[in-house]
Design an enzyme around this catalytic site. Structure first.
Site, PDB file in Angstrom:
ATOM      1  N   ARG A 276     -76.409  70.119  10.719  1.00  0.00           N
ATOM      2  CA  ARG A 276     -76.715  69.747  12.103  1.00  0.00           C
ATOM      3  C   ARG A 276     -77.536  70.839  12.789  1.00  0.00           C
ATOM      4  O   ARG A 276     -78.704  70.665  13.091  1.00  0.00           O
ATOM      5  CB  ARG A 276     -75.415  69.474  12.878  1.00  0.00           C
ATOM      6  CG  ARG A 276     -75.629  68.802  14.246  1.00  0.00           C
ATOM      7  CD  ARG A 276     -76.115  69.711  15.356  1.00  0.00           C
ATOM      8  NE  ARG A 276     -75.218  70.834  15.633  1.00  0.00           N
ATOM      9  CZ  ARG A 276     -75.474  71.774  16.533  1.00  0.00           C
ATOM     10  NH1 ARG A 276     -76.607  71.752  17.225  1.00  0.00           N
ATOM     11  NH2 ARG A 276     -74.646  72.784  16.708  1.00  0.00           N
TER      12      ARG A 276
ATOM     13  N   HIS B  25     -69.082  81.182  17.034  1.00  0.00           N
ATOM     14  CA  HIS B  25     -70.386  80.693  16.561  1.00  0.00           C
ATOM     15  C   HIS B  25     -71.404  81.775  16.917  1.00  0.00           C
ATOM     16  O   HIS B  25     -71.902  81.835  18.025  1.00  0.00           O
ATOM     17  CB  HIS B  25     -70.723  79.370  17.255  1.00  0.00           C
ATOM     18  CG  HIS B  25     -72.032  78.773  16.820  1.00  0.00           C
ATOM     19  ND1 HIS B  25     -72.114  77.627  16.059  1.00  0.00           N
ATOM     20  CD2 HIS B  25     -73.320  79.165  17.033  1.00  0.00           C
ATOM     21  CE1 HIS B  25     -73.394  77.336  15.835  1.00  0.00           C
ATOM     22  NE2 HIS B  25     -74.138  78.262  16.426  1.00  0.00           N
TER      23      HIS B  25
ATOM     24  N   CYS C 254     -81.437  77.245  18.384  1.00  0.00           N
ATOM     25  CA  CYS C 254     -81.308  76.267  19.459  1.00  0.00           C
ATOM     26  C   CYS C 254     -82.692  75.918  19.979  1.00  0.00           C
ATOM     27  O   CYS C 254     -83.401  76.794  20.486  1.00  0.00           O
ATOM     28  CB  CYS C 254     -80.457  76.801  20.609  1.00  0.00           C
ATOM     29  SG  CYS C 254     -80.332  75.649  22.010  1.00  0.00           S
TER      30      CYS C 254
ATOM     31  N   ASN D 282     -78.841  81.485  12.649  1.00  0.00           N
ATOM     32  CA  ASN D 282     -77.391  81.399  12.493  1.00  0.00           C
ATOM     33  C   ASN D 282     -76.922  82.426  11.466  1.00  0.00           C
ATOM     34  O   ASN D 282     -77.681  82.857  10.606  1.00  0.00           O
ATOM     35  CB  ASN D 282     -77.001  79.997  12.002  1.00  0.00           C
ATOM     36  CG  ASN D 282     -76.968  78.981  13.124  1.00  0.00           C
ATOM     37  OD1 ASN D 282     -76.229  79.132  14.077  1.00  0.00           O
ATOM     38  ND2 ASN D 282     -77.783  77.950  13.001  1.00  0.00           N
TER      39      ASN D 282
END
Length: 315
Positions: free
Chosen positions: A17, A211, A244, A253
């Site tokens: 995702r 996260h 993002c 990430n």
């Protein structure tokens, strides 16, 4: 959060995702499914497989329902989907997702750019999603992720009191878990430790995932700080894929391969097979040819004679 008895922490893979929605190319559905299959084979037990958003905004996620249905064929895996609003939540619940995650930004500027709602309005949206969940799929867990919790490329500094208060409001609204997201990679270990300790003291066991992003090279250090503060669920992305799209400069990430290696080398059991995990890069690369992947562990390989250490996790 549910952590299997044979592991000490839960690694939640968000690449299908968070990773895929952040690249320009659109991975074919069949390739997404092969990649998810390889992640399951490596031992991942929670995978964020899709985002239920309008296809014209994120064409990479147009096949979200189909991907969820494929992932549901695997037993023992929590199939998670991101939903920004009630409409997306209904679609995800109808598709059969086990868990929903909702982004609620602590930065008003980022919240308007990302979901076109204020943080306060998003708390009410979470409340509406929880009511819908209770009505049609009461077994589904709903996680609220406080994004830009460590700083925002649009607003700048985000007061820690604002982050903690927002988390408290989300817990009061009924969210099963409330995690913190370093959406823009601005966090540092001292800040991470401080914020999560405040979260535990404020909302207790509802404290959810860390996260973190590796934008400035502090992803693993921040994960370790979160672990030492009591966090036991960590989001990461295979190959460090993602960022993002509504936060300029927010790349990178935490690399799942590096995160798993760090914890296993410490004797913190993840339940993940590192060799199979690194092999899962092959279907990712096949589905996104030319897309750069990151990770020090895949590049260097496992040390000669390396084996996971006996469990030494803190309680």
């Amino acid at each position: 959060m549910t952590i299997p008895a044979t592991t000490d922490i839960l690694i939640s893979e968000v690449g299908p995702r968070d990773g895929l929605q952040s690249v320009k190319a659109t991975m074919a559905t069949v390739d997404k499914c092969r990649w998810i299959d390889s992640l399951v084979a490596a031992g991942l037990r929670e995978i964020e497989v899709a985002s239920f958003v309008p296809a014209h905004l994120l064409p990479q996620m147009a096949d979200a329902a189909e991907v969820v249905r494929h992932a549901l064929q695997h037993s023992g895996v929590t199939v998670m989907a991101l939903v920004p609003n009630l409409r997306g939540a209904e679609a995800a619940l109808r598709a059969g997702a086990h868990k929903l995650t909702m982004p609620v930004s602590a930065s008003a500027a980022h919240s308007m750019a990302n979901v076109r709602k204020s943080p306060e309005a998003m708390v009410e949206e979470v409340r509406a999603v929880l009511a819908l969940r209770d009505a049609i799929a009461p077994g589904v867990r709903v996680e609220a992720g406080v994004s830009t919790a460590f700083g925002c490329t649009l607003q700048g500094q985000v007061p820690e009191d604002d982050v903690v208060r927002l988390a408290e409001l989300l817990a009061e609204a009924g969210a099963d878990e409330v995690g913190l997201s370093d959406t823009t990679g601005m966090g540092n270990p001292a800040q991470t430790s401080r914020l999560f300790k405040r979260l535990f003291s404020t909302i207790g066991e509802r404290t959810g995932a860390a996260h973190m992003h590796n934008t400035r090279g502090l992803g693993l250090a921040n994960c370790l700080a979160a672990y030492e503060a009591g966090v036991r669920t960590f989001d990461s992305s295979l190959g460090g894929l993602g960022g993002c799209p509504y936060a300029p400069g927010a790349s990178g990430n935490v690399v799942t391969e590096d995160l798993v290696f760090m914890f296993e080398a410490m004797g913190v059991r993840t339940g993940i097979d590192l060799d199979r995990l690194m092999a899962a890069r092959a279907p990712l690369q096949a589905g996104l040819p030319g897309e750069p992947l990151y990770g020090m562990t895949p590049e260097a390989g496992l040390p000669k004679g390396w084996a996971p250490q006996p469990s030494a996790a803190q309680g």
